[in-house]
Design a protein around this motif. Structure first.
Motif, PDB file in Angstrom:
ATOM      1  N   ALA A  54      50.983  14.375 -14.754  1.00 31.24           N
ATOM      2  CA  ALA A  54      52.200  14.878 -15.383  1.00 31.24           C
ATOM      3  C   ALA A  54      51.911  15.798 -16.554  1.00 31.24           C
ATOM      4  O   ALA A  54      52.537  16.864 -16.696  1.00 31.24           O
ATOM      5  N   GLU A  55      50.967  15.413 -17.400  1.00 31.81           N
ATOM      6  CA  GLU A  55      50.781  16.115 -18.674  1.00 31.81           C
ATOM      7  C   GLU A  55      49.697  17.187 -18.650  1.00 31.81           C
ATOM      8  O   GLU A  55      49.700  18.070 -19.506  1.00 31.81           O
ATOM      9  N   ILE A  56      48.781  17.110 -17.705  1.00 28.91           N
ATOM     10  CA  ILE A  56      47.726  18.122 -17.619  1.00 28.91           C
ATOM     11  C   ILE A  56      47.897  18.954 -16.341  1.00 28.91           C
ATOM     12  O   ILE A  56      48.068  20.175 -16.387  1.00 28.91           O
ATOM     13  N   GLY A  57      47.874  18.296 -15.190  1.00 29.54           N
ATOM     14  CA  GLY A  57      47.923  19.037 -13.937  1.00 29.54           C
ATOM     15  C   GLY A  57      49.203  19.825 -13.744  1.00 29.54           C
ATOM     16  O   GLY A  57      49.183  21.052 -13.608  1.00 29.54           O
ATOM     17  N   GLY A  82      47.753  25.962 -22.989  1.00 34.83           N
ATOM     18  CA  GLY A  82      48.246  24.745 -23.612  1.00 34.83           C
ATOM     19  C   GLY A  82      47.421  23.508 -23.372  1.00 34.83           C
ATOM     20  O   GLY A  82      47.856  22.392 -23.672  1.00 34.83           O
ATOM     21  N   LEU A  83      46.184  23.675 -22.861  1.00 33.11           N
ATOM     22  CA  LEU A  83      45.381  22.502 -22.531  1.00 33.11           C
ATOM     23  C   LEU A  83      45.013  21.677 -23.760  1.00 33.11           C
ATOM     24  O   LEU A  83      45.100  20.444 -23.734  1.00 33.11           O
ATOM     25  N   ASP A  84      44.580  22.338 -24.824  1.00 32.75           N
ATOM     26  CA  ASP A  84      44.160  21.593 -26.016  1.00 32.75           C
ATOM     27  C   ASP A  84      45.307  20.754 -26.551  1.00 32.75           C
ATOM     28  O   ASP A  84      45.128  19.572 -26.902  1.00 32.75           O
ATOM     29  N   PHE A  87      46.031  17.779 -24.063  1.00 29.68           N
ATOM     30  CA  PHE A  87      45.046  16.709 -24.174  1.00 29.68           C
ATOM     31  C   PHE A  87      45.223  15.945 -25.486  1.00 29.68           C
ATOM     32  O   PHE A  87      45.086  14.722 -25.526  1.00 29.68           O
ATOM     33  N   GLY A  88      45.522  16.665 -26.556  1.00 30.67           N
ATOM     34  CA  GLY A  88      45.736  16.012 -27.842  1.00 30.67           C
ATOM     35  C   GLY A  88      46.904  15.050 -27.809  1.00 30.67           C
ATOM     36  O   GLY A  88      46.850  13.957 -28.401  1.00 30.67           O
ATOM     37  N   GLU A  89      47.948  15.426 -27.101  1.00 24.77           N
ATOM     38  CA  GLU A  89      49.153  14.593 -27.049  1.00 24.77           C
ATOM     39  C   GLU A  89      48.950  13.298 -26.273  1.00 24.77           C
ATOM     40  O   GLU A  89      49.637  12.307 -26.529  1.00 24.77           O
TER      41      GLU A  89
END
Length: 205
Positions: A54-57, A82-84, A87-89
């Motif tokens: 959900a949040e990365i792919g 927006g990857l960094d 991942f931080g979230e």
């Protein structure tokens, strides 16, 4: 025997079933067994897969599925944004799901960091086929769209695996082993593999 199936981009509606597919595929995967708490292990693996999907792919990368969502491939690419931040979230949730293996997982990540390319690549984050659907060619099929995209852009594709059987599978797709490391804390061996483009005349835009 021949099989007929359609590969398509995933949508948010596929996330729950796709996570189930990946959870089943990774039930006894060496790296996952090493880095995820054994207590409620399968539930934790499923939650990690759902979170990553959900949040990365789906948010930042590329996710492809078979029409029945029995096969799933998740990529990040040089075009991902927006990857960094993403991942931080999710970092705190990921650490919680690793449970008592969180420190082990962190050391595993440190041990494999030197294997990763410094140039922008198509990164295969995860791929899985439901156990009942294996042997139909779905694994290869679900990977082909982004392998073709990497080729079109003149970029390499990269992955890491802790399964010796997977090494042979990826070699048949044109990947080659570029390095390996035995993980600390009595962990499994991890192989780094790269599929180089057939031509360097690509583009990234």
């Amino acid at each position: 025997m021949s099989y007929s199936f359609r590969i398509r981009p995933a949508t948010s509606r596929d996330a729950a079933v796709a996570a189930q597919t990946l959870g089943r595929a990774f039930a006894d995967y060496p790296f996952t067994r090493h880095t995820v708490d054994a207590r409620d292990h399968q539930d934790r693996v499923l939650a990690l897969q759902r979170l990553f999907l959900a949040e990365i792919g789906l948010r930042c990368g590329k996710v492809w599925v078979s029409d029945d969502v029995a096969a799933v491939a998740v990529w990040t690419t040089p075009l991902s944004t927006g990857l960094d931040a993403a991942f931080g979230e999710i970092a705190e949730q990921v650490t919680d799901l690793y449970g008592d293996r969180a420190d082990v997982a962190a050391r595993a990540d440190e041990a494999t960091a030197h294997l990763r390319p410094t140039d922008p690549v198509w990164y295969l984050a995860t791929v899985g086929v439901a156990p009942t659907s294996q042997g139909r060619g779905l694994g290869r099929a679900v990977l082909e769209p982004e392998l073709a995209a990497a080729e079109d852009h003149g970029r390499a594709a990269y992955l890491e695996t802790s399964s010796p059987a997977n090494v042979a599978f990826y070699e048949r797709l044109g990947f080659e082993v570029t390095g390996s490391v035995s993980l600390p804390d009595d962990g499994p061996k991890v192989w780094a593999m790269v599929r180089r483009p057939r031509t360097a005349a690509g583009r990234v835009s």
